[in-house]
Design an enzyme around this catalytic site. Structure first.
Site, PDB file in Angstrom:
ATOM      1  N   ASP A 145       0.849  -1.205   0.000  1.00  0.00           N
ATOM      2  CA  ASP A 145       0.000   0.000   0.000  1.00  0.00           C
ATOM      3  C   ASP A 145       0.882   1.251   0.000  1.00  0.00           C
ATOM      4  OD1 ASP A 145      -3.058  -0.986   1.340  1.00  0.00           O
ATOM      5  OD2 ASP A 145      -1.333  -2.306   1.516  1.00  0.00           O
TER       6      ASP A 145
ATOM      7  N   GLU B  61      -5.221   7.306   0.307  1.00  0.00           N
ATOM      8  CA  GLU B  61      -5.645   6.618   1.541  1.00  0.00           C
ATOM      9  C   GLU B  61      -4.574   6.637   2.635  1.00  0.00           C
ATOM     10  OE1 GLU B  61      -6.852   2.507   1.102  1.00  0.00           O
ATOM     11  OE2 GLU B  61      -7.121   2.286   3.278  1.00  0.00           O
TER      12      GLU B  61
ATOM     13  N   ASP C 220      -6.487   4.981  -4.273  1.00  0.00           N
ATOM     14  CA  ASP C 220      -6.455   3.844  -3.351  1.00  0.00           C
ATOM     15  C   ASP C 220      -5.327   2.940  -3.850  1.00  0.00           C
ATOM     16  OD1 ASP C 220      -6.871   1.754  -1.637  1.00  0.00           O
ATOM     17  OD2 ASP C 220      -9.068   1.877  -1.765  1.00  0.00           O
TER      18      ASP C 220
ATOM     19  N   ILE D  11      -3.806   0.227  -2.720  1.00  0.00           N
ATOM     20  CA  ILE D  11      -4.304  -1.157  -2.791  1.00  0.00           C
ATOM     21  C   ILE D  11      -5.705  -1.117  -2.233  1.00  0.00           C
ATOM     22  CG2 ILE D  11      -4.144  -3.520  -1.913  1.00  0.00           C
ATOM     23  CD1 ILE D  11      -1.186  -3.383  -1.910  1.00  0.00           C
ATOM     24  N   ASP D  12      -6.673  -1.305  -3.089  1.00  0.00           N
ATOM     25  CA  ASP D  12      -8.045  -1.429  -2.601  1.00  0.00           C
ATOM     26  C   ASP D  12      -8.292  -2.921  -2.420  1.00  0.00           C
ATOM     27  OD1 ASP D  12     -10.655  -0.737  -1.891  1.00  0.00           O
ATOM     28  OD2 ASP D  12     -11.363  -1.044  -3.942  1.00  0.00           O
TER      29      ASP D  12
ATOM     30  N   THR E 208      -7.244  -4.517   0.619  1.00  0.00           N
ATOM     31  CA  THR E 208      -6.019  -5.022   1.267  1.00  0.00           C
ATOM     32  C   THR E 208      -6.254  -6.398   1.899  1.00  0.00           C
ATOM     33  OG1 THR E 208      -5.351  -2.740   1.668  1.00  0.00           O
ATOM     34  CG2 THR E 208      -4.173  -4.433   2.906  1.00  0.00           C
TER      35      THR E 208
ATOM     36  N   HIS F 178     -17.747  -5.482   5.677  1.00  0.00           N
ATOM     37  CA  HIS F 178     -17.770  -4.309   4.793  1.00  0.00           C
ATOM     38  C   HIS F 178     -19.134  -4.090   4.135  1.00  0.00           C
ATOM     39  CE1 HIS F 178     -13.098  -4.509   4.110  1.00  0.00           C
ATOM     40  NE2 HIS F 178     -13.444  -4.318   5.359  1.00  0.00           N
TER      41      HIS F 178
ATOM     42  N   SER G 249     -12.623  -5.534  -3.386  1.00  0.00           N
ATOM     43  CA  SER G 249     -12.142  -4.310  -4.055  1.00  0.00           C
ATOM     44  C   SER G 249     -12.986  -3.838  -5.238  1.00  0.00           C
ATOM     45  CB  SER G 249     -10.688  -4.485  -4.523  1.00  0.00           C
ATOM     46  OG  SER G 249     -10.643  -5.154  -5.774  1.00  0.00           O
TER      47      SER G 249
ATOM     48  N   LYS H 178     -14.969  -5.323  -8.624  1.00  0.00           N
ATOM     49  CA  LYS H 178     -16.421  -5.541  -8.798  1.00  0.00           C
ATOM     50  C   LYS H 178     -16.964  -4.610  -9.884  1.00  0.00           C
ATOM     51  CE  LYS H 178     -17.270  -5.220  -4.189  1.00  0.00           C
ATOM     52  NZ  LYS H 178     -16.002  -5.569  -3.543  1.00  0.00           N
TER      53      LYS H 178
ATOM     54  N   ARG I 278     -23.865  -3.179  -2.188  1.00  0.00           N
ATOM     55  CA  ARG I 278     -22.990  -2.879  -1.045  1.00  0.00           C
ATOM     56  C   ARG I 278     -23.853  -2.187   0.011  1.00  0.00           C
ATOM     57  NH1 ARG I 278     -17.426  -2.518  -0.974  1.00  0.00           N
ATOM     58  NH2 ARG I 278     -16.502  -1.466   0.794  1.00  0.00           N
TER      59      ARG I 278
ATOM     60  N   ASP J 119     -12.457   4.704  -2.495  1.00  0.00           N
ATOM     61  CA  ASP J 119     -12.979   3.335  -2.635  1.00  0.00           C
ATOM     62  C   ASP J 119     -13.957   3.212  -3.812  1.00  0.00           C
ATOM     63  OD1 ASP J 119     -11.663   1.824  -0.710  1.00  0.00           O
ATOM     64  OD2 ASP J 119     -13.049   2.397   0.889  1.00  0.00           O
TER      65      ASP J 119
HETATM   66  N1  LIG Z   1     -17.491  -1.057   7.649  1.00  0.00           N
HETATM   67  C1  LIG Z   1     -17.163  -0.864   6.376  1.00  0.00           C
HETATM   68  N2  LIG Z   1     -18.141  -0.681   5.450  1.00  0.00           N
HETATM   69  C2  LIG Z   1     -17.834  -0.494   4.155  1.00  0.00           C
HETATM   70  N3  LIG Z   1     -16.579  -0.463   3.681  1.00  0.00           N
HETATM   71  C3  LIG Z   1     -15.567  -0.637   4.552  1.00  0.00           C
HETATM   72  C4  LIG Z   1     -15.804  -0.862   5.931  1.00  0.00           C
HETATM   73  N4  LIG Z   1     -14.614  -0.998   6.549  1.00  0.00           N
HETATM   74  C5  LIG Z   1     -13.674  -0.878   5.584  1.00  0.00           C
HETATM   75  N5  LIG Z   1     -14.243  -0.659   4.388  1.00  0.00           N
HETATM   76  C6  LIG Z   1     -13.619  -0.409   3.095  1.00  0.00           C
HETATM   77  O1  LIG Z   1     -13.808  -1.522   2.247  1.00  0.00           O
HETATM   78  C7  LIG Z   1     -12.765  -1.490   1.314  1.00  0.00           C
HETATM   79  C8  LIG Z   1     -12.627  -2.804   0.610  1.00  0.00           C
HETATM   80  O2  LIG Z   1     -13.824  -3.055  -0.056  1.00  0.00           O
HETATM   81  P1  LIG Z   1     -14.298  -4.529  -0.380  1.00  0.00           P
HETATM   82  O3  LIG Z   1     -14.862  -5.112   0.853  1.00  0.00           O
HETATM   83  O4  LIG Z   1     -15.324  -4.280  -1.440  1.00  0.00           O
HETATM   84  O5  LIG Z   1     -13.114  -5.256  -0.858  1.00  0.00           O
HETATM   85  C9  LIG Z   1     -11.563  -1.126   2.151  1.00  0.00           C
HETATM   86  O6  LIG Z   1     -10.605  -0.553   1.317  1.00  0.00           O
HETATM   87  P2  LIG Z   1      -9.016  -0.875   1.553  1.00  0.00           P
HETATM   88  O7  LIG Z   1      -8.835  -2.326   1.386  1.00  0.00           O
HETATM   89  O8  LIG Z   1      -8.412  -0.046   0.509  1.00  0.00           O
HETATM   90  O9  LIG Z   1      -8.710  -0.392   2.929  1.00  0.00           O
HETATM   91  C10 LIG Z   1     -12.130  -0.150   3.172  1.00  0.00           C
HETATM   92  O10 LIG Z   1     -11.903   1.214   2.870  1.00  0.00           O
HETATM   93 MG   LIG Z   2     -10.100   0.786  -0.491  1.00  0.00          MG
HETATM   94 MG   LIG Z   3      -7.157   0.371   3.755  1.00  0.00          MG
HETATM   95 MG   LIG Z   4      -6.562   0.717   0.194  1.00  0.00          MG
END
Ligand SMILES: Nc1ncnc2c1ncn2[C@@H]1O[C@H](COP(=O)(O)O)[C@@H](OP(=O)(O)O)[C@H]1O
Ligand SMILES: [Mg+2]
Ligand SMILES: [Mg+2]
Ligand SMILES: [Mg+2]
Length: 415
Positions: free
Chosen positions: A107, A130, A198, A200-201, A203, A301, A330, A333, A347, A360
């Site tokens: 990241d 980020e 972002d 790494i989206d 992570t 998430h 990430s 999708k 989502r 995001d």
């Molecule tokens: N409670 C929450 N609700 C929604 N998104 C969240 C969350 N907690 C973390 N995230 C976000 O969900 C992203 C990943 O999305 P997904 O679940 O679709 O893979 C994370 O990005 P990062 O991985 O860049 O931190 C983070 O920002």
């Molecule tokens: Mg992200």
């Molecule tokens: Mg993150």
């Molecule tokens: Mg990220």
């Protein structure tokens, strides 16, 4: 008997000469590998093809797209390498942030690379990124180990992609790397040019060896005008959770008013103009028997139980719904959706207070719109990227134009 005029050598020579003259550019290209346009200017063939295509070389944001694509490609080369040796990354390359979410050397390194490229080419632009370098600047053993690894992997990625150093620059020491990471502190807003990054989206997906993405968008006066998403682990064809084939690694790009495009991420070590990429389009499917729904993997998430109820209302059969649901981490999708391989993205929020971050969703947003789809919050209202680092809305719903309103109706029924 008089010889026919059509068989005379002069006539035949004239015909050959006319044919050659009419095809002069092709003949020259055949002999020299270069193309001569009428003004006598010599240009490389790939540029000629672009000029001749429906997408002109001077389309809006051409330079922004070129720099964004090269920076995302370099960051993707770096993160793919880490992802392929994920056991090492998990062990010594991960730190837990204050909000308990993970951040890895990948990241930090990816953010340094992309921010540096933006600053070098567009020094007046702001960046909402980020990550920040606070943890790395601490005087601790952990900070030293992480920092040394970051410098090492950036150098490796720069060596492997040295052909684009003239365009995206290079970072050679830790001070410059920390400063570059910290270029991402813009508070966002509805005025001017702001990049959302972002590095790494997903992570958590990255740390599982699953899907993740390097996501970069340009927001102008609150509206996303360009998005580039590098998906280092994404197969070209996604049919279901089990059935995924084709080239691994995709680069998905969109420019407002121009369209949405796909090209393999690792095939070429140069920027591929949009005219030479594959134009992608959302589906138009609305049939409950065959529509596909993309959702996240992490249950923390998004609310998988609320999403199940929505799929029920939409008429998906309980016996086949698992085959129609594709779970991916990430912003990949949005890519799968834009390519027409799925029809809906759900989502649904897990908490009433969580606000999504602009990095995001920004790149995925313009990708879906340009592919012929819609994105909104749980009320169907378009997402507002001009309100700061966070969206001031709840949840995200996306779908093809034909199905979007029906999905929003189902969401309202469930909530
Ligand atoms: N409670 C929450 N609700 C929604 N998104 C969240 C969350 N907690 C973390 N995230 C976000 O969900 C992203 C990943 O999305 P997904 O679940 O679709 O893979 C994370 O990005 P990062 O991985 O860049 O931190 C983070 O920002
Ligand atoms: Mg992200
Ligand atoms: Mg993150
Ligand atoms: Mg990220």
């Amino acid at each position: 008997m008089r010889r026919s005029v059509f068989k005379s050598p002069v006539f035949l020579f004239s015909v050959v000469l006319i044919v050659v003259l009419l095809n002069l550019s092709r003949v020259t290209r055949y002999i020299t590998g270069k193309t001569i346009v009428p003004q006598g200017v010599v240009i490389p063939i790939s540029r000629f093809r672009t000029t001749m295509s429906t997408i002109p070389l001077d389309h809006p944001y051409y330079k922004e797209l070129e720099i964004a694509s090269l920076a995302v490609k370099r960051a993707s080369v770096l993160t793919k390498k880490l992802s392929d040796s994920i056991a090492t990354t998990q062990k010594s390359g991960t730190h837990t942030k204050d909000d308990k979410s993970p951040v890895t050397v990948g990241d930090y390194a990816a953010q340094a690379i992309v921010n540096h490229a933006i600053q070098l080419n567009f020094p007046g632009d702001e960046i909402v990124g980020e990550e920040d370098s606070d943890t790395l600047r601490e005087n601790t053993d952990e900070a030293k180990i992480l920092s040394a690894k970051i410098l090492e992997i950036i150098k490796e990625a720069e060596e492997e992609t040295s052909s684009y150093s003239d365009k995206v620059g290079s970072l050679t020491n830790l001070n410059d790397i920390f400063d570059s990471i910290d270029l991402g502190t813009s508070q966002g807003g509805s005025e001017g040019r702001i990049w959302a990054l972002d590095p790494i989206d997903g992570t958590k997906g990255f740390l599982r060896g699953d899907q993740f993405a390097v996501c970069l968008a340009l927001i102008e006066n609150g509206k996303v005008v360009l998005g580039v998403i590098g998906c280092p682990n994404l197969p070209e064809i996604i049919l279901s959770n089990e059935d995924q084939t084709g080239v691994i690694g995709g680069l998905y790009s969109a420019v407002k008013g121009v369209g949405a495009f796909y090209t393999p991420l690792f095939d070429s070590d140069e920027f591929i103009p949009l005219a030479d990429q594959e134009r992608i389009k959302m589906s138009t499917n609305t049939s409950p028997a065959s529509i596909k729904v993309v959702e996240g993997v992490e249950k923390g998430h998004s609310s998988h139980s609320t999403q199940s109820k929505i799929k029920d209302i939409l008429g998906l059969n309980r016996d086949t719904v698992h085959r129609q649901t594709i779970n991916l981490d990430s912003q990949v999708k949005y890519c799968v959706l834009a390519k027409g391989q799925a029809d809906i993205y759900l989502r649904l929020p897990v908490s009433d207070t969580y606000r999504e971050k602009i990095w995001d969703h920004a790149a995925g947003n313009v990708l879906v719109y340009e592919a012929g789809g819609k994105v909104g919050d749980i009320t169907g209202t378009p997402l507002d990227f001009g309100k700061g680092r966070y969206l001031q809305s709840k949840g995200v719903i996306a779908g093809n134009n034909e199905i979007f309103d029906t999905v929003i109706k189902a969401v309202k029924e469930v909530l």
